[in-house]
Design an enzyme around this catalytic site. Structure first.
Site, PDB file in Angstrom:
ATOM      1  N   HIS A 171       4.743  -7.389   5.714  1.00  0.00           N
ATOM      2  CA  HIS A 171       4.732  -7.177   4.265  1.00  0.00           C
ATOM      3  C   HIS A 171       6.105  -6.772   3.743  1.00  0.00           C
ATOM      4  O   HIS A 171       6.437  -6.978   2.594  1.00  0.00           O
ATOM      5  CB  HIS A 171       3.738  -6.065   3.885  1.00  0.00           C
ATOM      6  CG  HIS A 171       2.344  -6.312   4.356  1.00  0.00           C
ATOM      7  ND1 HIS A 171       1.575  -7.337   3.860  1.00  0.00           N
ATOM      8  CD2 HIS A 171       1.577  -5.674   5.278  1.00  0.00           C
ATOM      9  CE1 HIS A 171       0.393  -7.319   4.448  1.00  0.00           C
ATOM     10  NE2 HIS A 171       0.373  -6.329   5.319  1.00  0.00           N
ATOM     11  N   HIS A 202      11.032  -3.329  -1.504  1.00  0.00           N
ATOM     12  CA  HIS A 202      10.266  -4.316  -2.280  1.00  0.00           C
ATOM     13  C   HIS A 202      11.275  -5.171  -3.019  1.00  0.00           C
ATOM     14  O   HIS A 202      12.252  -4.655  -3.570  1.00  0.00           O
ATOM     15  CB  HIS A 202       9.342  -3.606  -3.270  1.00  0.00           C
ATOM     16  CG  HIS A 202       8.349  -2.701  -2.603  1.00  0.00           C
ATOM     17  ND1 HIS A 202       7.092  -3.118  -2.238  1.00  0.00           N
ATOM     18  CD2 HIS A 202       8.450  -1.411  -2.204  1.00  0.00           C
ATOM     19  CE1 HIS A 202       6.445  -2.116  -1.656  1.00  0.00           C
ATOM     20  NE2 HIS A 202       7.256  -1.055  -1.622  1.00  0.00           N
ATOM     21  N   HIS A 256      11.193   1.602   3.382  1.00  0.00           N
ATOM     22  CA  HIS A 256      10.971   0.156   3.285  1.00  0.00           C
ATOM     23  C   HIS A 256      11.399  -0.326   1.904  1.00  0.00           C
ATOM     24  O   HIS A 256      11.775   0.485   1.063  1.00  0.00           O
ATOM     25  CB  HIS A 256       9.493  -0.162   3.548  1.00  0.00           C
ATOM     26  CG  HIS A 256       8.599   0.453   2.534  1.00  0.00           C
ATOM     27  ND1 HIS A 256       8.051   1.707   2.677  1.00  0.00           N
ATOM     28  CD2 HIS A 256       8.196   0.021   1.315  1.00  0.00           C
ATOM     29  CE1 HIS A 256       7.344   2.006   1.608  1.00  0.00           C
ATOM     30  NE2 HIS A 256       7.415   0.995   0.751  1.00  0.00           N
TER      31      HIS A 256
HETATM   32  C1  SG7 Z   1       4.475  -0.966   2.967  1.00  0.00           C
HETATM   33  O1  SG7 Z   1       4.086  -0.116   1.866  1.00  0.00           O
HETATM   34  C2  SG7 Z   1       4.629  -0.179   4.241  1.00  0.00           C
HETATM   35  C3  SG7 Z   1       3.442   0.755   4.494  1.00  0.00           C
HETATM   36  C4  SG7 Z   1       3.228   1.625   3.269  1.00  0.00           C
HETATM   37  C5  SG7 Z   1       2.984   0.756   2.076  1.00  0.00           C
HETATM   38  O2  SG7 Z   1       3.566  -1.988   3.213  1.00  0.00           O
HETATM   39  O3  SG7 Z   1       5.800   0.563   4.156  1.00  0.00           O
HETATM   40  O4  SG7 Z   1       3.680   1.627   5.587  1.00  0.00           O
HETATM   41  C6  SG7 Z   1       3.478   1.199   6.864  1.00  0.00           C
HETATM   42  C7  SG7 Z   1       3.627   2.226   7.904  1.00  0.00           C
HETATM   43  O5  SG7 Z   1       3.237   0.030   7.104  1.00  0.00           O
HETATM   44  O6  SG7 Z   1       2.104   2.492   3.475  1.00  0.00           O
HETATM   45  C8  SG7 Z   1       1.112   4.586   4.020  1.00  0.00           C
HETATM   46  C9  SG7 Z   1       2.322   3.813   3.720  1.00  0.00           C
HETATM   47  O7  SG7 Z   1       3.413   4.350   3.681  1.00  0.00           O
HETATM   48  C10 SG7 Z   1       2.777   1.567   0.782  1.00  0.00           C
HETATM   49  O8  SG7 Z   1       3.855   2.462   0.586  1.00  0.00           O
HETATM   50  S1  SG7 Z   1       4.477   2.644  -0.828  1.00  0.00           S
HETATM   51  O9  SG7 Z   1       3.441   3.120  -1.725  1.00  0.00           O
HETATM   52  O10 SG7 Z   1       5.576   3.552  -0.664  1.00  0.00           O
HETATM   53  N1  SG7 Z   1       4.982   1.255  -1.361  1.00  0.00           N
HETATM   54 ZN    ZN Z   2       6.855   0.797  -1.163  1.00  0.00          ZN
END
Ligand code: SG7
Ligand code: ZN
Length: 258
Positions: free
Chosen positions: A65, A96, A94
């Site tokens: 993702h 976006h 991470h």
């Molecule tokens: C991304 O966004 C990943 C997820 C994250 C999610 O898909 O970074 O984390 C992992 C470990 O895959 O979910 C629980 C979490 O951090 C949503 O994060 S966000 O709201 O900051 N965009």
């Molecule tokens: Zn995020």
């Protein structure tokens, strides 16, 4: 299986609420921040602990993702202060982004989109880990940073983009060659930020996040952002991975200046 969500068609954001009840909640993220409606406040200073450390063995992985940057060795960087009660421990960061440089950020400011957004995710120390923390309304804080275009390359991002070229396939991981410091990839001004209560921006969309959106963008070259668009999910290139804005409802956004 529950894990299959995406950003288009039948697994896209408008369908998340069917499988994940919380995605249809009233305090969801992202939002548009209308600067005319924010409540100006002067919160205590934020302590960015360990942000200038040089961290070895940082992991970069493609989770299908986005790209995740994780730290192996303890102690992890942490934050406290600002709107936060107690200490929050770093879990992962991470990104976006969008198909082109005109959009890609999740939150917007006065309906302005930015080409990319960085999320640094922290869990409240007393809950021990993210899995436990998402069961509590103050479980997580995410520090969000917007990117804007620069004509010049940002040298601190070269280590990230070279790692990215080795994790274009979903569910692959590499270890970074050079030591990594959080402060090097952040903007200069960490005092001005917006803060509000919201959710994870992906399923399960848990409403457990204290969001801090820093006002000063990070400046990055177009070519550096392009490398993120080379990453692949199970369905092909991840050309975009931002959720559209959600209703603000009864929430107030605070704007911290000193
Ligand atoms: C991304 O966004 C990943 C997820 C994250 C999610 O898909 O970074 O984390 C992992 C470990 O895959 O979910 C629980 C979490 O951090 C949503 O994060 S966000 O709201 O900051 N965009
Ligand atoms: Zn995020």
């Amino acid at each position: 299986r529950g894990e299959d969500f995406g950003y288009d068609g039948v697994i896209g954001p408008t369908h998340w609420g069917e499988r994940y009840r919380e995605c249809a909640g009233k305090h969801q993220s992202p939002i548009n921040i209308n600067v005319l409606r924010v409540k100006q406040v002067s919160l205590p200073d934020i302590a960015f602990v360990g942000f200038d450390d040089s961290i070895d063995g940082v992991h970069v992985s493609n989770n299908g993702h986005t790209v995740l940057i994780e730290v192996e060795n303890e102690p992890h960087p942490r934050v406290r202060g600002g709107p936060l009660e107690g200490d929050y421990v770093f879990s992962q960061m991470h990104f976006h982004w969008g198909d082109n440089d005109t959009f890609g950020s999740e939150d917007k400011i006065n309906h302005r989109s930015f080409p990319m957004e960085l999320h640094m995710v922290f869990f409240k120390e007393e809950y021990n880990n993210v899995k436990e923390a998402v069961l509590h309304p103050d479980g997580l804080t995410v520090l969000a940073f917007f990117y804007e275009l620069d004509r010049h390359q940002h040298p601190a991002y070269d280590d990230i983009t070279s790692a990215l070229l080795n994790v274009t396939e979903p569910h692959t991981t590499v270890v970074m060659n050079n030591p990594f410091s959080f402060l090097n990839i952040l903007p200069y001004d960490l005092r001005r930020y917006f803060t509000y209560r919201g959710s994870l921006t992906t399923p399960p969309c848990s409403e457990v996040v204290i969001w801090l959106d820093f006002e000063q963008p990070i400046r990055l070259a177009h070519d550096q952002i392009e490398v993120f668009r080379e990453l692949k999910s199970a369905h092909g290139k991840i050309t975009h991975n931002f959720r559209p804005i959600q209703p603000i409802g009864d929430r107030v956004v605070f704007y911290n200046i000193d």
